[in-house]
Structures are given as structure tokens and as C-alpha cells.
Design an enzyme around this catalytic site. Structure first.
Site, PDB file in Angstrom:
ATOM      1  N   THR A  39      -5.107   6.139  -3.704  1.00  0.00           N
ATOM      2  CA  THR A  39      -3.665   5.963  -3.722  1.00  0.00           C
ATOM      3  C   THR A  39      -3.360   4.622  -4.358  1.00  0.00           C
ATOM      4  O   THR A  39      -4.277   3.823  -4.614  1.00  0.00           O
ATOM      5  CB  THR A  39      -3.074   6.025  -2.297  1.00  0.00           C
ATOM      6  OG1 THR A  39      -1.648   6.056  -2.381  1.00  0.00           O
ATOM      7  CG2 THR A  39      -3.498   4.834  -1.473  1.00  0.00           C
ATOM      8  N   LEU A  50       0.832  -1.197   0.000  1.00  0.00           N
ATOM      9  CA  LEU A  50       0.000   0.000   0.000  1.00  0.00           C
ATOM     10  C   LEU A  50       0.869   1.249   0.000  1.00  0.00           C
ATOM     11  O   LEU A  50       1.841   1.351   0.761  1.00  0.00           O
ATOM     12  CB  LEU A  50      -0.913   0.002   1.232  1.00  0.00           C
ATOM     13  CG  LEU A  50      -1.824  -1.222   1.385  1.00  0.00           C
ATOM     14  CD1 LEU A  50      -2.679  -1.098   2.636  1.00  0.00           C
ATOM     15  CD2 LEU A  50      -2.697  -1.405   0.152  1.00  0.00           C
ATOM     16  N   CYS A  51       0.504   2.178  -0.853  1.00  0.00           N
ATOM     17  CA  CYS A  51       1.244   3.434  -0.965  1.00  0.00           C
ATOM     18  C   CYS A  51       0.673   4.443   0.029  1.00  0.00           C
ATOM     19  O   CYS A  51      -0.311   5.130  -0.249  1.00  0.00           O
ATOM     20  CB  CYS A  51       1.143   3.974  -2.395  1.00  0.00           C
ATOM     21  SG  CYS A  51       2.030   5.533  -2.630  1.00  0.00           S
ATOM     22  N   LEU A  52       1.299   4.520   1.199  1.00  0.00           N
ATOM     23  CA  LEU A  52       0.899   5.465   2.238  1.00  0.00           C
ATOM     24  C   LEU A  52       2.121   6.268   2.663  1.00  0.00           C
ATOM     25  O   LEU A  52       3.263   5.843   2.456  1.00  0.00           O
ATOM     26  CB  LEU A  52       0.312   4.721   3.444  1.00  0.00           C
ATOM     27  CG  LEU A  52      -0.827   3.731   3.156  1.00  0.00           C
ATOM     28  CD1 LEU A  52      -1.224   3.003   4.439  1.00  0.00           C
ATOM     29  CD2 LEU A  52      -2.021   4.447   2.555  1.00  0.00           C
TER      30      LEU A  52
END
Length: 235
Positions: A125, A90-92
Site C-alpha cells: 500500500t 500510511l494508506c490504510l
């Protein structure tokens, strides 16, 4: 020598984080490392009240680099949830997609609090999904039985697994009682009709046949429901 020192630093920091999260739990979140690998943590997020995730239990994992806390972890979601893709990095801002925004002072508690906060938003995202609140609620209702299929979930979070099993047992008992009451009411209604002197024999026979059909249908629906629930748990 340097690699060994870095690995020792990561291990010491993660042990400290584990003691901290046990002593001071984060709302809606639990986490624990694998007994065989402290660099891989698994977490459980409980859906907050008044959100589309209410009633759901969401299992995921954090994979820490050997350079932690100087580099951020990868974040994954395992349970279907409608917000994040499954088994996908996940792109966080708190994940390894953004090492430039990472703060070495952030702990596991900080990471999971930030992940939950982003989960409750609708900002897109890489690794996120766009689904309706209805879909999220449907997945929340299915999340508990889904998690029971996961061996790691059951081993690391035995209290949650037992709570889910108990909830399933209660639902089965409620279905049994509901079906029993329906059959009893149908039989009572049939007896009352047959005892009524104003009805002729044909009406009595028709009423009895209808009652028997309803009993058979009720039992069939109940048997199918219980079979489906048990099959879902076992698979």
C-alpha cells in the site's frame, strides 16, 4: 461556534478512548495523547511472538482531525521496522486516506488493532515497504535502542524506556562476565602449560606470549563493544 463544538466533541471522545484503553488494554499495543495536544497520540507496538517483529518495540503516532470521530486520523510510524516508511502518512482503510470506509464508532483501540494486523501482512500500500524477514528481525533487534533517542517516547512510555535500559545494562554485564571468564580461562591454560615439566622454555615463552595477546584482544573487543552500545544510546 460550530468549530468550538466540533473540537469539544473530538476532545470528549478522545478522553473517553484514553480511559477505555487504559482500563482495557489492547494486546501488543499501548497509546497515549500528548499532554499539550489531545489530537496527537503516540503509540507503541510490541512485536508479536513468532513474527519477524518479535522482540521489537515500534513507536508511531496518530494525528486526529478536529472533526473526529466523524473523520479518520493520519497514521505514522517512527521506528524503523521494514514494513512501513518512516514519518509518512500510511494508506490504510482506517486512516485518512480512506474517509469513505471510516466508521465513527471505531475507537483508538480499533485503529491500532487494525494497524497491527496490516503490519503483520505483506499487502502493499502507499507508505509500505518490501523487505525480507531477516531485515525485519535485524530492525527489531535495533528498535529498542533507537526508541531511547526519542524524547516523546521516553516521556509518554517511561516503563518501556526503563525496561529497555535495564535490558541494555544486563547485556553489558553479560559481556563483562563473558570477557572475564575468557581471560581467566586463558590465564589458567597458560599457567598449566608453564607448570608442565615436559615443555621446554621456548614453548613456555610462546604460550605466554599467545596468552597475553588473547587477553589484549579480548579486552579491546570488550571496550569497543561497550563504547558502541553507549554511543548508540546517547546519539
Amino acid at each position: 461556534m460550530s468549530a468550538k463544538r466540533v473540537n469539544t466533541t473530538a476532545t470528549a471522545r478522545l478522553r473517553q478512548d484514553y480511559l477505555r484503553i487504559r482500563k482495557d488494554p489492547v494486546p501488543y499495543v499501548k497509546a497515549a495523547p500528548l499532554p499539550s495536544n489531545i489530537l496527537e497520540w503516540h503509540y507503541v507496538v510490541t512485536g508479536p511472538e513468532n513474527s519477524p517483529y518479535e522482540g521489537g518495540t515500534y513507536h508511531g503516532k496518530l494525528v486526529f482531525p478536529r472533526e473526529f470521530p466523524f473523520k479518520p486520523p493520519s497514521i505514522y510510524m517512527i521506528t524503523p521496522n521494514g514494513r512501513f516508511k518512516l514519518n509518512t502518512r500510511l494508506c490504510l482503510s482506517i486512516s485518512d486516506f480512506h474517509p469513505d470506509t471510516w466508521n465513527p464508532a471505531w475507537s483508538v483501540s480499533t485503529i491500532l488493532t487494525g494497524m497491527l494486523s496490516f503490519m503483520l501482512e505483506k499487502t502493499p500500500t502507499l507508505g509500505s515497504l518490501e523487505t525480507s524477514d531477516y531485515t525485519k528481525r535485524q530492525l527489531a533487534a535495533q528498535s529498542n535502542t533507537f526508541n531511547l533517542k526519542d524524547k516523546i517516547f521516553c516521556e509518554l512510555f517511561p516503563e518501556d524506556a526503563e525496561r529497555i535500559r535495564e535490558d541494555i545494562r544486563k547485556r553489558e554485564e553479560e559481556m563483562i562476565e563473558s570477557t572475564r571468564q575468557a581471560v581467566q580461562n586463558t590465564n589458567q591454560s597458560s599457567s598449566n602449560r608453564n607448570a608442565n615439566g615436559g615443555e621446554d622454555r621456548n614453548q613456555g615463552l610462546i604460550g605466554s606470549a599467545i596468552s597475553n595477546i588473547l587477553v589484549i584482544v579480548g579486552l579491546a573487543v570488550f571496550a569497543y563493544t561497550v563504547k558502541y552500545v553507549l554511543r548508540t544510546i546517547v546519539e
